[in-house]
Scaffold this motif. Sequence first.
Motif, PDB file in Angstrom:
ATOM      1  N   THR A 170       0.844  -1.194   0.000  1.00  0.00           N
ATOM      2  CA  THR A 170       0.000   0.000   0.000  1.00  0.00           C
ATOM      3  C   THR A 170       0.877   1.240   0.000  1.00  0.00           C
ATOM      4  O   THR A 170       2.003   1.215   0.511  1.00  0.00           O
ATOM      5  N   THR A 171       0.364   2.314  -0.599  1.00  0.00           N
ATOM      6  CA  THR A 171       1.115   3.566  -0.607  1.00  0.00           C
ATOM      7  C   THR A 171       0.182   4.754  -0.816  1.00  0.00           C
ATOM      8  O   THR A 171      -0.885   4.623  -1.422  1.00  0.00           O
ATOM      9  N   HIS A 172       0.625   5.903  -0.291  1.00  0.00           N
ATOM     10  CA  HIS A 172      -0.037   7.177  -0.550  1.00  0.00           C
ATOM     11  C   HIS A 172       0.817   8.026  -1.499  1.00  0.00           C
ATOM     12  O   HIS A 172       0.517   9.199  -1.709  1.00  0.00           O
ATOM     13  N   TYR A 173       1.862   7.441  -2.065  1.00  0.00           N
ATOM     14  CA  TYR A 173       2.823   8.220  -2.837  1.00  0.00           C
ATOM     15  C   TYR A 173       2.266   8.705  -4.172  1.00  0.00           C
ATOM     16  O   TYR A 173       1.393   8.082  -4.772  1.00  0.00           O
ATOM     17  N   LEU A 174       2.847   9.788  -4.642  1.00  0.00           N
ATOM     18  CA  LEU A 174       2.574  10.283  -5.983  1.00  0.00           C
ATOM     19  C   LEU A 174       3.030   9.254  -7.019  1.00  0.00           C
ATOM     20  O   LEU A 174       3.955   8.466  -6.770  1.00  0.00           O
ATOM     21  N   TYR A 175       2.420   9.293  -8.180  1.00  0.00           N
ATOM     22  CA  TYR A 175       2.722   8.318  -9.232  1.00  0.00           C
ATOM     23  C   TYR A 175       4.189   8.358  -9.662  1.00  0.00           C
ATOM     24  O   TYR A 175       4.787   7.315  -9.943  1.00  0.00           O
ATOM     25  N   ASN A 176       4.774   9.540  -9.704  1.00  0.00           N
ATOM     26  CA  ASN A 176       6.107   9.664 -10.288  1.00  0.00           C
ATOM     27  C   ASN A 176       7.258   9.437  -9.320  1.00  0.00           C
ATOM     28  O   ASN A 176       8.402   9.699  -9.671  1.00  0.00           O
ATOM     29  N   VAL A 177       6.996   8.947  -8.108  1.00  0.00           N
ATOM     30  CA  VAL A 177       8.098   8.759  -7.157  1.00  0.00           C
ATOM     31  C   VAL A 177       8.283   7.301  -6.737  1.00  0.00           C
ATOM     32  O   VAL A 177       8.848   7.028  -5.687  1.00  0.00           O
ATOM     33  N   LEU A 178       7.826   6.370  -7.551  1.00  0.00           N
ATOM     34  CA  LEU A 178       8.019   4.959  -7.239  1.00  0.00           C
ATOM     35  C   LEU A 178       9.342   4.471  -7.827  1.00  0.00           C
ATOM     36  O   LEU A 178       9.891   5.094  -8.740  1.00  0.00           O
ATOM     37  N   PRO A 179       9.870   3.367  -7.322  1.00  0.00           N
ATOM     38  CA  PRO A 179      11.130   2.842  -7.862  1.00  0.00           C
ATOM     39  C   PRO A 179      11.020   2.502  -9.349  1.00  0.00           C
ATOM     40  O   PRO A 179       9.931   2.238  -9.863  1.00  0.00           O
ATOM     41  N   LYS A 180      12.145   2.493 -10.039  1.00  0.00           N
ATOM     42  CA  LYS A 180      12.165   2.232 -11.486  1.00  0.00           C
ATOM     43  C   LYS A 180      11.478   0.925 -11.844  1.00  0.00           C
ATOM     44  O   LYS A 180      10.854   0.809 -12.895  1.00  0.00           O
ATOM     45  N   SER A 181      11.599  -0.055 -10.967  1.00  0.00           N
ATOM     46  CA  SER A 181      11.029  -1.368 -11.282  1.00  0.00           C
ATOM     47  C   SER A 181       9.520  -1.313 -11.457  1.00  0.00           C
ATOM     48  O   SER A 181       8.948  -2.109 -12.200  1.00  0.00           O
ATOM     49  N   PHE A 182       8.869  -0.366 -10.790  1.00  0.00           N
ATOM     50  CA  PHE A 182       7.410  -0.250 -10.908  1.00  0.00           C
ATOM     51  C   PHE A 182       7.013   0.007 -12.354  1.00  0.00           C
ATOM     52  O   PHE A 182       6.080  -0.603 -12.884  1.00  0.00           O
ATOM     53  N   TYR A 183       7.696   0.925 -12.995  1.00  0.00           N
ATOM     54  CA  TYR A 183       7.361   1.311 -14.360  1.00  0.00           C
ATOM     55  C   TYR A 183       7.810   0.253 -15.377  1.00  0.00           C
ATOM     56  O   TYR A 183       7.280   0.192 -16.486  1.00  0.00           O
ATOM     57  N   GLN A 184       8.731  -0.599 -14.953  1.00  0.00           N
ATOM     58  CA  GLN A 184       9.235  -1.629 -15.860  1.00  0.00           C
ATOM     59  C   GLN A 184       8.366  -2.886 -15.841  1.00  0.00           C
ATOM     60  O   GLN A 184       8.002  -3.411 -16.894  1.00  0.00           O
ATOM     61  N   VAL A 185       8.020  -3.369 -14.651  1.00  0.00           N
ATOM     62  CA  VAL A 185       7.289  -4.642 -14.564  1.00  0.00           C
ATOM     63  C   VAL A 185       5.780  -4.457 -14.501  1.00  0.00           C
ATOM     64  O   VAL A 185       5.020  -5.397 -14.727  1.00  0.00           O
ATOM     65  N   LYS A 186       5.308  -3.237 -14.161  1.00  0.00           N
ATOM     66  CA  LYS A 186       3.890  -2.897 -14.161  1.00  0.00           C
ATOM     67  C   LYS A 186       3.027  -3.846 -13.325  1.00  0.00           C
ATOM     68  O   LYS A 186       2.170  -4.566 -13.843  1.00  0.00           O
ATOM     69  N   PRO A 187       3.240  -3.848 -12.012  1.00  0.00           N
ATOM     70  CA  PRO A 187       2.379  -4.666 -11.130  1.00  0.00           C
ATOM     71  C   PRO A 187       0.954  -4.122 -11.142  1.00  0.00           C
ATOM     72  O   PRO A 187       0.697  -2.990 -11.566  1.00  0.00           O
ATOM     73  N   LYS A 188       0.021  -4.916 -10.664  1.00  0.00           N
ATOM     74  CA  LYS A 188      -1.379  -4.477 -10.630  1.00  0.00           C
ATOM     75  C   LYS A 188      -1.577  -3.406  -9.560  1.00  0.00           C
ATOM     76  O   LYS A 188      -1.047  -3.522  -8.456  1.00  0.00           O
ATOM     77  N   VAL A 189      -2.354  -2.388  -9.917  1.00  0.00           N
ATOM     78  CA  VAL A 189      -2.628  -1.275  -9.016  1.00  0.00           C
ATOM     79  C   VAL A 189      -4.141  -1.125  -8.845  1.00  0.00           C
ATOM     80  O   VAL A 189      -4.885  -1.129  -9.828  1.00  0.00           O
ATOM     81  N   ILE A 190      -4.582  -1.020  -7.598  1.00  0.00           N
ATOM     82  CA  ILE A 190      -5.979  -0.671  -7.310  1.00  0.00           C
ATOM     83  C   ILE A 190      -5.954   0.718  -6.698  1.00  0.00           C
ATOM     84  O   ILE A 190      -5.407   0.917  -5.613  1.00  0.00           O
ATOM     85  N   TYR A 191      -6.503   1.675  -7.425  1.00  0.00           N
ATOM     86  CA  TYR A 191      -6.482   3.065  -6.987  1.00  0.00           C
ATOM     87  C   TYR A 191      -7.856   3.445  -6.443  1.00  0.00           C
ATOM     88  O   TYR A 191      -8.846   3.458  -7.174  1.00  0.00           O
ATOM     89  N   VAL A 192      -7.908   3.755  -5.158  1.00  0.00           N
ATOM     90  CA  VAL A 192      -9.175   4.107  -4.506  1.00  0.00           C
ATOM     91  C   VAL A 192      -9.237   5.624  -4.350  1.00  0.00           C
ATOM     92  O   VAL A 192      -8.324   6.241  -3.818  1.00  0.00           O
ATOM     93  N   MET A 193     -10.326   6.205  -4.846  1.00  0.00           N
ATOM     94  CA  MET A 193     -10.478   7.656  -4.782  1.00  0.00           C
ATOM     95  C   MET A 193     -11.790   8.019  -4.090  1.00  0.00           C
ATOM     96  O   MET A 193     -12.727   7.221  -4.061  1.00  0.00           O
TER      97      MET A 193
END
Length: 277
Positions: free
Chosen positions: A98-121
């Motif tokens: 879980t995270t409250h972080y902004l989209y652009n501050v995750l580790p490089k691996s996030f953008y490479q492997v693209k894990p599943k994300v559930i975004y609750v708004m």
Amino acid sequence: MAGLLYISYQGMNLPIHFHTPEALQDWEQFTFRPDDIIVVTYPKSGTNWMLEIVPLVLSGGDPSLVNSVATWDRSPTVGCVQNPTKDMENLPTPRIFTTHYLYNVLPKSFYQVKPKVIYVMRNPKDVLISAYYYYESVDYHANPGPLKEFWHKFLEGEVPYCSWFDHMKGWLNMEDKSHILYVAYEEMIQDLPQVVRRIAEFLEKPLEKEQIDRIADRCLFKNMKNNKLPSTFDHSKFFRKGIAGDWKNHLSEEDAQYFDSVYKEKMKDIDFKFIWG
């Protein structure tokens, strides 16, 4: 922001109680896996609610895990001092984070492997009110002061973590949306079985109607608030009313109109139909 309580990190004001410089440096090297699941929220948007639903979906409704392991142990917060990355490496698959972080501050691996994300708004006016009472009740956040002052800070993004608007726009503007599911807090209130069904389909976990109904019943807000969770931490601080529209009891018509005018300007370039209108 109160300097002793927060650390500035890539455009966010993080509570140092949870996010130390060492933990953040460790986190930057973290490696995600394609089958990881990340529950992403802006604070006070239904984080713990979703973290109860997801493991139940994965288990087919078996509550053994959620009854025996605390939420933050089975779904650790990324970049948190309580969750060294070496420990997260050993979590059973699929791992839930879980995270409250902004989209652009995750580790490089996030953008490479693209894990599943559930975004609750959630409707930002309700987020505002929930955050106000929460920050009043805990000692690891600065006291929000009078509500009139706090909601102006909220609109300007001078609050813990970051601007609600920046958070929303970052996650809504992802280039590749194939690995993200958007869920509204208000949907969870209106039709929780349907939300459970959508999550199960997204996670490719087929469920029978009986399983969906059982999960939804356990995760109704009134039941969630009374669940005896395995933790020494006062979990009740995370649950208040669990309703939509409580902002109407706190903001005057004039205040609400001003809030809406700021919202309209900041979100004018977002092409997304929000359930709260």
